[in-house]
Design an enzyme around this catalytic site. Structure first.
Site, short mmCIF file in Angstrom:
data_model
loop_
_atom_site.label_atom_id
_atom_site.label_comp_id
_atom_site.label_asym_id
_atom_site.label_seq_id
_atom_site.Cartn_x
_atom_site.Cartn_y
_atom_site.Cartn_z
N ASP A 95 0.80 -1.23 0.00
CA ASP A 95 0.00 0.00 0.00
C ASP A 95 0.83 1.27 0.00
O ASP A 95 0.37 2.32 0.45
CB ASP A 95 -0.91 -0.02 1.23
CG ASP A 95 -0.13 -0.26 2.51
OD1 ASP A 95 1.10 -0.05 2.51
OD2 ASP A 95 -0.75 -0.66 3.52
N GLU A 117 -0.23 -9.07 -1.27
CA GLU A 117 -0.78 -8.52 -0.02
C GLU A 117 -2.02 -7.67 -0.31
O GLU A 117 -2.15 -6.51 0.10
CB GLU A 117 0.26 -7.72 0.78
CG GLU A 117 -0.10 -7.56 2.25
CD GLU A 117 0.93 -6.76 3.05
OE1 GLU A 117 0.82 -5.52 3.08
OE2 GLU A 117 1.83 -7.39 3.63
N GLU A 131 -2.18 5.13 3.13
CA GLU A 131 -2.13 3.74 2.67
C GLU A 131 -3.50 3.14 2.41
O GLU A 131 -3.65 2.27 1.55
CB GLU A 131 -1.36 2.87 3.68
CG GLU A 131 0.14 3.15 3.74
CD GLU A 131 0.53 4.33 4.62
OE1 GLU A 131 -0.38 4.97 5.20
OE2 GLU A 131 1.73 4.62 4.74
N HIS A 212 6.61 5.01 12.60
CA HIS A 212 6.84 5.89 11.46
C HIS A 212 5.56 6.40 10.78
O HIS A 212 5.63 7.14 9.81
CB HIS A 212 7.67 5.17 10.40
CG HIS A 212 6.95 4.03 9.74
ND1 HIS A 212 6.09 4.23 8.68
CD2 HIS A 212 6.92 2.72 10.01
CE1 HIS A 212 5.58 3.05 8.33
NE2 HIS A 212 6.07 2.12 9.12
N ARG A 214 2.54 8.27 9.18
CA ARG A 214 2.30 9.69 8.94
C ARG A 214 1.20 10.26 9.85
O ARG A 214 1.27 11.41 10.27
CB ARG A 214 1.89 9.91 7.47
CG ARG A 214 3.06 10.09 6.55
CD ARG A 214 2.58 10.27 5.11
NE ARG A 214 3.58 10.87 4.26
CZ ARG A 214 4.69 10.27 3.85
NH1 ARG A 214 4.96 9.05 4.23
NH2 ARG A 214 5.54 10.89 3.07
N HIS A 244 13.40 5.34 12.33
CA HIS A 244 13.14 5.46 10.89
C HIS A 244 13.82 6.72 10.36
O HIS A 244 13.95 7.73 11.07
CB HIS A 244 11.62 5.55 10.72
CG HIS A 244 11.13 5.37 9.32
ND1 HIS A 244 11.25 6.35 8.37
CD2 HIS A 244 10.52 4.33 8.71
CE1 HIS A 244 10.71 5.93 7.22
NE2 HIS A 244 10.26 4.69 7.41
C1 UD1 Z 1 6.82 4.80 3.47
C2 UD1 Z 1 5.41 4.39 3.07
C3 UD1 Z 1 4.71 3.65 4.20
C4 UD1 Z 1 5.56 2.49 4.68
C5 UD1 Z 1 6.93 3.02 5.06
C6 UD1 Z 1 7.82 1.88 5.47
C7 UD1 Z 1 4.12 5.83 1.57
C8 UD1 Z 1 3.24 7.02 1.47
N1 UD1 Z 1 4.61 5.58 2.79
O1 UD1 Z 1 6.72 5.78 4.49
O2 UD1 Z 1 3.47 3.14 3.73
O3 UD1 Z 1 4.93 1.92 5.80
O4 UD1 Z 1 7.52 3.68 3.92
O5 UD1 Z 1 8.97 2.32 6.12
O6 UD1 Z 1 4.35 5.15 0.60
N2 UD1 Z 1 14.19 8.57 4.04
C9 UD1 Z 1 15.57 8.52 3.87
N3 UD1 Z 1 16.14 7.32 3.53
C10 UD1 Z 1 15.43 6.18 3.38
C11 UD1 Z 1 14.04 6.22 3.57
C12 UD1 Z 1 13.43 7.43 3.89
O7 UD1 Z 1 16.25 9.52 4.01
O8 UD1 Z 1 16.02 5.14 3.08
C13 UD1 Z 1 13.55 9.85 4.39
C14 UD1 Z 1 13.55 10.86 3.22
O9 UD1 Z 1 13.72 12.15 3.72
C15 UD1 Z 1 12.17 10.66 2.62
C16 UD1 Z 1 11.36 10.46 3.90
O10 UD1 Z 1 12.19 9.65 4.73
O11 UD1 Z 1 11.74 11.77 1.86
C17 UD1 Z 1 9.99 9.83 3.71
O12 UD1 Z 1 10.05 8.64 2.96
P1 UD1 Z 1 8.68 8.06 2.32
O13 UD1 Z 1 8.98 6.78 1.64
O14 UD1 Z 1 8.01 9.12 1.54
O15 UD1 Z 1 7.76 7.82 3.57
P2 UD1 Z 1 7.88 6.80 4.77
O16 UD1 Z 1 7.46 7.55 6.00
O17 UD1 Z 1 9.21 6.15 4.75
N1 UDP Z 2 12.64 -3.69 10.02
C1 UDP Z 2 14.02 -3.76 9.78
N2 UDP Z 2 14.84 -2.92 10.47
C2 UDP Z 2 14.38 -2.00 11.37
C3 UDP Z 2 12.98 -1.92 11.60
C4 UDP Z 2 12.14 -2.77 10.90
O1 UDP Z 2 14.47 -4.58 8.98
O2 UDP Z 2 15.19 -1.27 11.96
C5 UDP Z 2 11.74 -4.57 9.26
C6 UDP Z 2 10.66 -5.30 10.04
O3 UDP Z 2 11.13 -6.54 10.53
C7 UDP Z 2 9.56 -5.46 9.01
C8 UDP Z 2 9.71 -4.23 8.14
O4 UDP Z 2 11.02 -3.74 8.35
O5 UDP Z 2 9.78 -6.59 8.18
C9 UDP Z 2 8.68 -3.21 8.52
O6 UDP Z 2 8.97 -2.00 7.89
P1 UDP Z 2 8.28 -0.64 8.33
O7 UDP Z 2 7.89 -0.71 9.78
O8 UDP Z 2 9.22 0.45 7.90
O9 UDP Z 2 7.01 -0.55 7.38
P2 UDP Z 2 5.52 -1.15 7.46
O10 UDP Z 2 5.60 -2.61 7.66
O11 UDP Z 2 4.82 -0.43 8.59
O12 UDP Z 2 4.95 -0.74 6.14
#
Ligand code: UD1
Ligand code: UDP
Length: 384
Positions: A95, A117, A131, A212, A214, A244
């Site tokens: 999602d 999923e 999501e 994490h 939003r 995160h």
């Molecule tokens: C995203 C997904 C969320 C998922 C989560 C898993 C959307 C809208 N959100 O949220 O559904 O549960 O990932 O973790 O698709 N950033 C870094 N490095 C990284 C990753 C993120 O710097 O490797 C920072 C960046 O500033 C980026 C911000 O995090 O712009 C947000 O990343 P984004 O993927 O938009 O949202 P998440 O909160 O990570």
């Molecule tokens: N995870 C990881 N390292 C971390 C935290 C989480 O590998 O420091 C793994 C966790 O075991 C799970 C996945 O990341 O498989 C979950 O990711 P996240 O919580 O970012 O996203 P969501 O599942 O909520 O979309």
């Protein structure tokens, strides 16, 4: 058959990795991987671990990206790619914005989409945001729906999407099993992790935290931090919190919780150390979707800092409890579980309703036209 798998974030990569491996070993399938790079460091951690080398990397991430900016970059880049490689099918997961935009891009190009999923719902557009919208868009854009559980299937059937659903179990359990097998079979790896985390005192109870979402930005995270600060006054626990990389999480959490002796704020962990930490934990406090699915397989209890969940199975079976983000409630619920003896036996009696490690094989078989015996959540798999 040329299958293009598109994903972009850490959880999608973990959950798609076993499927990519299964597709690669299927003689009738040419598997092509495209990562959007919605995440960068957190995605690359997973690609490295599972030795996935994407043929295409769109590199779309920018710091503190907006949902519209991200969607536009993914849609634009994928339109060009889909035209040039012309896959027979696209597979997306879950999602995220990547999944939503990729399914839309494929739909616009009349390429069939399979949703891994499929069918998770809260029926509340604000939680999780965005999501809940994303997964509905992906489901209606897809002609093959790989539902992880029977309740996900029921949600899809209620939306008149019957006829294209297969219940497969969740591929996260495939990934988790690969990892726990590796941890079990490799004493050196375990010893290295023991050394890496030797600041965690074995005589204290370990509370593992992730967060994490939003919809928790701002007041939600302030509440979560105030609960953790209160809990950290207890001398019998250690709190480990891999933060995160989202700046909206990192800034407030660091500002609120730095410099407390029994709170360890650490970087996002590679999957193997994170699974090791889940195994060592007494209790997990999270808003993560994936962690809710993994913890029951590991026999670890989970308190979910959300008001609703699209994963009702483990709540129904008693493995997971929803506690919201009210600090007093979090402190109360954590304390009640920490103080209870024999916590695993009392809280986690039923094993995992999410999978048996065979989801990737069921999806691959379906794609190649073989019939599959569907995953039956009536027989949850015992915790390890
Ligand atoms: C995203 C997904 C969320 C998922 C989560 C898993 C959307 C809208 N959100 O949220 O559904 O549960 O990932 O973790 O698709 N950033 C870094 N490095 C990284 C990753 C993120 O710097 O490797 C920072 C960046 O500033 C980026 C911000 O995090 O712009 C947000 O990343 P984004 O993927 O938009 O949202 P998440 O909160 O990570
Ligand atoms: N995870 C990881 N390292 C971390 C935290 C989480 O590998 O420091 C793994 C966790 O075991 C799970 C996945 O990341 O498989 C979950 O990711 P996240 O919580 O970012 O996203 P969501 O599942 O909520 O979309």
């Amino acid at each position: 058959m040329k299958i293009l798998s598109i994903f972009g974030t850490r959880p999608e990569a973990i959950k798609m990795a076993p499927l990519i491996k299964a597709l690669e070993s299927e003689p009738g399938i040419t598997s092509v991987v495209c990562v959007t790079g919605q995440h960068r460091a957190m995605l690359d951690q997973v690609l490295g671990l599972f030795e996935i080398r994407p043929e295409h990397d769109l590199g779309v991430m920018v710091p503190d990206q907006t949902l519209n900016g991200l969607s536009a970059r993914v849609l634009g880049a994928l339109d060009t790619l889909l035209t040039s490689i012309s896959p027979d099918r696209v597979l997306v997961h879950g999602d995220t914005t990547t999944a939503m935009a990729a399914s839309l891009a494929a739909f616009h190009r009349r390429i069939p989409v399979g949703h891994v999923e499929a069918g998770l719902r809260t029926y509340d557009m604000g939680q999780p945001w965005p999501e809940e919208l994303n997964r509905r868009v992906v489901d209606i854009a897809s002609d093959l729906l790989f539902a992880p559980t029977a309740s996900a299937r029921s949600n899809l059937e209620a939306e008149r999407l019957a006829g294209r659903i297969v219940v497969t179990g969740n591929t996260v359990i495939d990934a988790l099993r690969l990892t726990t097998d590796r941890l079990r079979g490799d004493a050196d790896l375990r010893a290295r992790l023991d050394t890496q985390f030797n600041q965690l005192r074995p005589d204290r109870k370990l509370l593992l935290v992730t967060g994490h979402r939003r919809e928790n930005f701002g007041a939600g995270f302030a509440n979560i931090c105030s609960a953790l600060a209160a809990l950290s006054l207890r001398k019998d626990i250690e709190i480990v919190y891999p933060i995160h990389l989202n700046p909206n999480v990192r800034g407030p959490v660091r500002a609120a919780l730095e410099d407390r002796p029994n709170i360890h704020l650490i970087e996002p962990q590679d999957y193997i150390p994170f699974v090791y930490l889940m195994q060592r934990s007494h209790l997990i406090l999270t808003d993560s979707g994936g962690v809710q699915e993994e913890a029951p397989s590991l026999g670890r209890p989970v308190l979910v800092m959300r008001d609703v969940t699209e994963r009702p199975e483990a709540v129904a079976s008693g493995n997971v409890r929803l506690v919201g983000t009210d600090p007093q409630r979090i402190v109360r619920e954590v304390a009640a579980l920490l103080d209870r003896e024999a916590i695993s036996a009392a809280f986690v009696p039923h094993g995992s309703p999410y999978g048996d490690g065979g989801a990737a094989a069921r999806i691959t078989a379906t794609l190649t036209g073989r019939s599959v015996e569907e995953f039956s959540p009536q027989f949850p798999v015992a915790a390890e």
